[in-house]
Design a protein around this motif. Structure first.
Motif, short mmCIF file in Angstrom:
data_model
loop_
_atom_site.label_atom_id
_atom_site.label_comp_id
_atom_site.label_asym_id
_atom_site.label_seq_id
_atom_site.Cartn_x
_atom_site.Cartn_y
_atom_site.Cartn_z
N TYR A 95 27.02 11.05 -27.51
CA TYR A 95 27.70 11.72 -26.42
C TYR A 95 29.22 11.61 -26.59
N CYS A 96 29.89 12.68 -26.29
CA CYS A 96 31.33 12.69 -26.21
C CYS A 96 31.72 12.43 -24.76
N ALA A 97 32.81 11.71 -24.56
CA ALA A 97 33.24 11.40 -23.21
C ALA A 97 34.76 11.39 -23.13
N ALA A 98 35.28 11.58 -21.92
CA ALA A 98 36.72 11.58 -21.72
C ALA A 98 37.07 10.85 -20.45
N GLY A 99 38.17 10.11 -20.48
CA GLY A 99 38.62 9.39 -19.31
C GLY A 99 39.71 8.42 -19.67
N ILE A 100 40.06 7.59 -18.72
CA ILE A 100 41.09 6.58 -18.94
C ILE A 100 40.44 5.29 -19.38
N MET A 101 40.90 4.74 -20.49
CA MET A 101 40.41 3.46 -21.01
C MET A 101 38.88 3.47 -21.09
N VAL A 102 38.35 4.36 -21.91
CA VAL A 102 36.90 4.55 -21.97
C VAL A 102 36.17 3.34 -22.50
N THR A 103 36.89 2.44 -23.17
CA THR A 103 36.24 1.22 -23.66
C THR A 103 36.04 0.21 -22.53
N THR A 104 36.71 0.43 -21.41
CA THR A 104 36.65 -0.51 -20.30
C THR A 104 35.95 0.07 -19.07
N PHE A 105 36.28 1.32 -18.76
CA PHE A 105 35.74 1.97 -17.57
C PHE A 105 34.83 3.12 -17.96
N ARG A 106 33.75 3.30 -17.20
CA ARG A 106 32.83 4.39 -17.49
C ARG A 106 33.56 5.72 -17.36
N PRO A 107 33.56 6.53 -18.43
CA PRO A 107 34.28 7.81 -18.38
C PRO A 107 33.69 8.74 -17.32
N PRO A 108 34.52 9.53 -16.66
CA PRO A 108 34.00 10.46 -15.66
C PRO A 108 33.44 11.74 -16.26
N TYR A 109 33.81 12.05 -17.49
CA TYR A 109 33.39 13.32 -18.09
C TYR A 109 32.56 13.06 -19.34
N TRP A 110 31.43 13.78 -19.42
CA TRP A 110 30.49 13.60 -20.53
C TRP A 110 30.01 14.95 -21.03
N GLY A 111 29.72 15.00 -22.33
CA GLY A 111 29.04 16.16 -22.88
C GLY A 111 27.54 16.02 -22.72
N GLN A 112 26.82 16.99 -23.23
CA GLN A 112 25.37 17.01 -23.06
C GLN A 112 24.65 16.18 -24.12
N GLY A 113 25.35 15.80 -25.16
CA GLY A 113 24.77 14.97 -26.21
C GLY A 113 24.24 15.77 -27.39
N THR A 114 24.23 15.14 -28.55
CA THR A 114 23.68 15.75 -29.75
C THR A 114 22.87 14.68 -30.50
N GLN A 115 21.69 15.07 -30.95
CA GLN A 115 20.77 14.11 -31.57
C GLN A 115 21.14 13.88 -33.03
N VAL A 116 21.19 12.62 -33.41
CA VAL A 116 21.36 12.22 -34.80
C VAL A 116 20.16 11.36 -35.19
N THR A 117 19.46 11.78 -36.21
CA THR A 117 18.30 11.04 -36.70
C THR A 117 18.51 10.70 -38.17
N VAL A 118 18.41 9.41 -38.48
CA VAL A 118 18.60 8.94 -39.84
C VAL A 118 17.28 8.37 -40.33
N SER A 119 16.72 8.97 -41.36
CA SER A 119 15.44 8.51 -41.89
C SER A 119 15.69 7.52 -43.03
N SER A 120 14.76 6.61 -43.18
CA SER A 120 14.91 5.57 -44.23
C SER A 120 14.33 6.02 -45.56
#
Length: 120
Positions: A95-120
């Motif tokens: 997920y992509c997100a935007a906000g102030i100090m996103v490492t500390t506070f939950r961002p208010p804005y989020w994208g819908q997400g994109t799936q990443v799958t890594v096979s072994s």
């Protein structure tokens, strides 16, 4: 309001690379940080990387440090996550997100997400 749209996810093999993109629109404040988070099945959403929208500071989770690179193109209003040396444990919805100090506070804005799958 800020709108975020992720793209670039997919299915890859361990050791491969993938680049995610996050197109941002709306009122993006210069003080915002743009972040990438991920959520694997059955696990909580976790921080991956962040970059200041108006500056060069970058932040990474220890689990991706040295493998992932976050960057931005302000002219295109886009943030990227270059993921190298992918591992099966990187499999998650990113997920992509935007906000102030996103490492500390939950961002208010989020994208819908994109799936990443890594096979072994």
């Amino acid at each position: 309001q800020v709108q975020l749209v992720e793209s670039g996810g997919g299915l890859v093999q361990a050791g491969d690379s993938l680049r995610l993109s996050c197109a941002a629109s709306g009122r993006i404040l210069s003080s915002y940080e743009m972040g990438w988070f991920r959520q694997a099945p059955g696990k909580e959403r976790e921080f991956v990387a962040a970059i200041r929208w108006n500056g060069g500071n970058t932040y990474y989770a220890d689990s991706v440090k040295g493998r992932f690179i976050i960057s931005r193109d302000n002219a295109k209003n886009t943030v990227y996550l270059q993921m190298n040396s992918l591992k099966p444990e990187d499999t998650a919805v990113y997920y992509c997100a935007a906000g102030i100090m996103v490492t500390t506070f939950r961002p208010p804005y989020w994208g819908q997400g994109t799936q990443v799958t890594v096979s072994s």
